[in-house]
Design a protein around this motif. Structure first.
Motif, mmCIF file in Angstrom:
data_model
loop_
_atom_site.group_PDB
_atom_site.id
_atom_site.type_symbol
_atom_site.label_atom_id
_atom_site.label_comp_id
_atom_site.label_asym_id
_atom_site.label_seq_id
_atom_site.Cartn_x
_atom_site.Cartn_y
_atom_site.Cartn_z
ATOM 1 N N PRO A 22 -12.148 0.845 -4.004
ATOM 2 C CA PRO A 22 -11.597 0.855 -5.229
ATOM 3 C C PRO A 22 -9.933 1.220 -5.228
ATOM 4 O O PRO A 22 -9.628 2.308 -4.748
ATOM 5 N N LYS A 23 -9.293 0.604 -6.108
ATOM 6 C CA LYS A 23 -7.720 0.772 -6.017
ATOM 7 C C LYS A 23 -7.482 1.911 -7.093
ATOM 8 O O LYS A 23 -8.269 1.664 -8.223
ATOM 9 N N PRO A 24 -6.441 2.734 -7.101
ATOM 10 C CA PRO A 24 -6.387 3.816 -7.997
ATOM 11 C C PRO A 24 -5.430 3.109 -9.318
ATOM 12 O O PRO A 24 -4.925 2.055 -8.936
ATOM 13 N N GLN A 25 -5.654 3.837 -10.616
ATOM 14 C CA GLN A 25 -4.992 3.387 -11.703
ATOM 15 C C GLN A 25 -3.457 3.429 -11.380
ATOM 16 O O GLN A 25 -3.104 4.827 -11.357
ATOM 17 N N LYS A 26 -2.565 2.556 -11.516
ATOM 18 C CA LYS A 26 -1.234 2.841 -11.043
ATOM 19 C C LYS A 26 -0.420 3.681 -12.100
ATOM 20 O O LYS A 26 -0.641 3.467 -13.409
ATOM 21 N N SER A 27 0.206 4.655 -11.658
ATOM 22 C CA SER A 27 1.020 5.503 -12.299
ATOM 23 C C SER A 27 2.317 5.246 -12.805
ATOM 24 O O SER A 27 2.795 4.212 -12.016
ATOM 25 N N SER A 28 2.877 5.671 -14.085
ATOM 26 C CA SER A 28 4.063 5.319 -14.329
ATOM 27 C C SER A 28 5.135 6.160 -13.432
ATOM 28 O O SER A 28 6.295 5.746 -13.688
ATOM 29 N N ASP A 29 4.919 7.161 -12.914
ATOM 30 C CA ASP A 29 5.664 7.966 -11.950
ATOM 31 C C ASP A 29 5.861 7.405 -10.616
ATOM 32 O O ASP A 29 4.949 7.348 -10.001
ATOM 33 N N PRO A 30 6.991 6.911 -10.241
ATOM 34 C CA PRO A 30 7.225 6.288 -8.837
ATOM 35 C C PRO A 30 6.604 7.320 -7.680
ATOM 36 O O PRO A 30 6.429 6.711 -6.699
ATOM 37 N N VAL A 31 7.092 8.368 -7.882
ATOM 38 C CA VAL A 31 6.620 9.275 -6.948
ATOM 39 C C VAL A 31 5.094 9.749 -6.655
ATOM 40 O O VAL A 31 4.595 9.332 -5.284
ATOM 41 N N VAL A 32 4.342 9.441 -7.777
ATOM 42 C CA VAL A 32 2.989 9.514 -7.668
ATOM 43 C C VAL A 32 2.658 8.398 -6.986
ATOM 44 O O VAL A 32 1.545 8.160 -6.223
ATOM 45 N N VAL A 33 3.112 7.117 -7.347
ATOM 46 C CA VAL A 33 2.659 5.887 -6.770
ATOM 47 C C VAL A 33 3.067 5.797 -5.228
ATOM 48 O O VAL A 33 2.064 5.101 -4.767
ATOM 49 N N GLN A 36 -0.273 7.648 -4.133
ATOM 50 C CA GLN A 36 -1.206 6.944 -4.402
ATOM 51 C C GLN A 36 -1.561 5.714 -3.225
ATOM 52 O O GLN A 36 -2.572 5.469 -2.860
ATOM 53 N N ASP A 37 -0.372 4.984 -3.057
ATOM 54 C CA ASP A 37 -0.468 3.931 -2.011
ATOM 55 C C ASP A 37 -0.845 4.392 -0.551
ATOM 56 O O ASP A 37 -1.644 3.969 0.321
ATOM 57 N N GLU A 38 -0.158 5.763 -0.357
ATOM 58 C CA GLU A 38 -0.533 6.286 0.901
ATOM 59 C C GLU A 38 -2.071 6.552 1.169
ATOM 60 O O GLU A 38 -2.722 6.370 2.124
ATOM 61 N N GLU A 39 -2.455 7.159 -0.120
ATOM 62 C CA GLU A 39 -3.831 7.756 0.026
ATOM 63 C C GLU A 39 -4.748 6.388 0.052
ATOM 64 O O GLU A 39 -5.954 6.391 0.871
ATOM 65 N N TYR A 40 -4.421 5.548 -0.854
ATOM 66 C CA TYR A 40 -5.459 4.001 -0.438
ATOM 67 C C TYR A 40 -5.144 3.498 0.760
ATOM 68 O O TYR A 40 -6.364 3.039 1.379
ATOM 69 N N ASP A 41 -4.232 3.315 1.432
ATOM 70 C CA ASP A 41 -4.205 2.703 2.636
ATOM 71 C C ASP A 41 -4.875 3.458 3.615
ATOM 72 O O ASP A 41 -5.553 3.104 4.725
ATOM 73 N N ALA A 42 -4.804 5.139 3.623
ATOM 74 C CA ALA A 42 -5.526 5.738 4.654
ATOM 75 C C ALA A 42 -7.064 5.693 4.096
ATOM 76 O O ALA A 42 -7.993 5.675 5.342
ATOM 77 N N PHE A 43 -7.538 5.369 3.096
ATOM 78 C CA PHE A 43 -8.933 5.470 2.837
ATOM 79 C C PHE A 43 -9.449 4.157 3.423
ATOM 80 O O PHE A 43 -10.516 4.100 3.874
ATOM 81 N N VAL A 44 -8.817 3.006 3.169
ATOM 82 C CA VAL A 44 -8.858 1.685 3.682
ATOM 83 C C VAL A 44 -9.099 1.831 5.328
ATOM 84 O O VAL A 44 -9.991 1.341 5.899
ATOM 85 N N GLU A 45 -8.193 2.401 5.783
ATOM 86 C CA GLU A 45 -8.133 2.317 7.447
ATOM 87 C C GLU A 45 -9.243 3.190 7.868
ATOM 88 O O GLU A 45 -9.740 2.792 8.934
ATOM 89 N N VAL A 46 -9.493 4.221 7.155
ATOM 90 C CA VAL A 46 -10.858 4.991 7.809
ATOM 91 C C VAL A 46 -12.051 4.529 7.432
ATOM 92 O O VAL A 46 -12.791 4.466 8.393
ATOM 93 N N VAL A 47 -12.398 3.467 6.315
ATOM 94 C CA VAL A 47 -13.501 2.970 6.355
ATOM 95 C C VAL A 47 -13.557 1.934 7.184
ATOM 96 O O VAL A 47 -14.752 1.451 7.818
ATOM 97 N N ASP A 48 -12.436 1.013 7.363
ATOM 98 C CA ASP A 48 -12.410 -0.024 8.276
ATOM 99 C C ASP A 48 -12.775 0.356 9.697
ATOM 100 O O ASP A 48 -13.589 0.047 10.256
#
Length: 322
Positions: A22-33, A36-48
């Motif tokens: 699942p992809k996170p809901q994109k934040s309006s804060d560029p720092v948070v984005v 979020q991208d780093e956490e998503y990529d890490a999650f995908v890599e671990v599952v893979d």
């Protein structure tokens, strides 16, 4: 790997389960984005990785259990809250303030330097803390912040919200003898050739208004110039609190706390800088004992100087130093 790609870190295609992450809901804060991208990529890599190599799952499970056990042990100290009676800044230990200052300035202002400064000006550690966070000893902080880790995080955010006021402290406001210069203040003053103040502005850029009857000269005595709320000038019964030269919510009023310290309760909404991962710090209660010894030494030194200069009157501090 970047969000949305279909390949694994080893160049092969992603496992179907990894693609369904699942992809996170994109934040309006560029720092948070970015986070979020780093956490998503890490999650995908671990599952893979687990799907393609099942023994990896056991290794990860053991690592997580070990980390959680270690984290629980380390959290016992920092998570012990201050007593309820500490919800006023005059009760917040100076050693905690010193550790916090050393942390947020990334070691530029160390506890050792603070002790040296205390020998010159007793109480300067509390002055620096309050100036950097727009607080005073008379202010309260929300009871939810009695937990030390919460207090630490929120005050890192508060420090960022006020513009990192201690960032250039050593190079700009500290004298070679470790005395703090009179110009250490959120206010900036302009005097004409006759020594009359013609302008006052806040360091955030707000311009104050001096009315005709508000005459301030260099003969006035400054008090608590480091404070947005308490800074004042006085002479012969005439006193001006510097915040009175500004219309709310401009200048100092943006940072002065109300009676409920609402700004501290809502600090996460006000601050635009995210709390870094290394936000925690190690408390050093021995600083309190060192501070007592320093204060005693400073008191003895002052007593000796007073005895030597008993017949000489020391001139009062005025605005001539600005």
């Amino acid at each position: 790997m970047v969000r949305g790609t279909s390949s694994s870190h080893d160049g092969s295609g992603l496992h179907p389960y990894a693609k369904r992450a699942p992809k996170p809901q994109k934040s309006s804060d560029p720092v948070v984005v970015v986070q979020q991208d780093e956490e998503y990529d890490a999650f995908v890599e671990v599952v893979d990785s687990m799907c393609k190599d099942r023994p990896v799952a056991i290794q990860l499970r053991n690592f997580l259990r070990k980390s959680q056990k270690k984290g629980s042990a380390e959290a016992v100290g920092p998570e012990i809250p201050f007593p309820d009676s500490y919800a006023k800044f005059d009760r917040l230990p100076t050693y905690w303030m010193a550790a916090h200052i050393e942390s947020v300035t990334e070691g530029q202002i160390t506890k050792s330097l603070l002790l040296s400064m205390e020998q010159v000006q007793h109480g300067i550690t509390r002055v620096l803390f309050h100036s950097a966070h727009g607080t005073t000893d008379a202010d309260y902080w929300p009871r939810g912040m009695l937990v030390k880790s919460v207090l630490s995080k929120n005050f890192r955010l508060r420090y960022a919200f006020l513009g990192f006021r201690l960032r250039d402290f050593k190079s700009t406001y500290l004298s070679p003898d470790n005395a703090v210069k009179l110009s250490f203040s959120p206010y900036i003053f302009t005097f004409n050739d006759a020594g009359v103040m013609t302008a006052i502005r806040h360091r955030d850029g707000a311009q104050g208004t001096i009315k005709p009857h508000q005459v301030v000269t260099r003969a006035f005595h400054p008090d608590k110039l480091w404070s947005d709320a308490a800074a004042s000038f006085s002479l012969d019964g005439t006193s001006y609190t510097l915040s009175m030269f500004f219309e709310a919510p401009a200048g100092p009023w943006k940072y002065i706390l109300d009676k409920k310290s609402s700004a501290l309760a809502n600090i996460a909404d006000e601050a635009t800088v995210q709390d870094p991962a290394h936000a925690s710090f190690q408390e050093d209660s021995t600083f309190a004992e060192d501070l007592k010894r320093t204060a005693k030494q400073a008191s003895l030194t002052k007593a000796r100087e007073t005895a030597k200069a008993r017949k000489k009157s020391k001139p009062a501090v005025t605005l001539e130093g600005l």
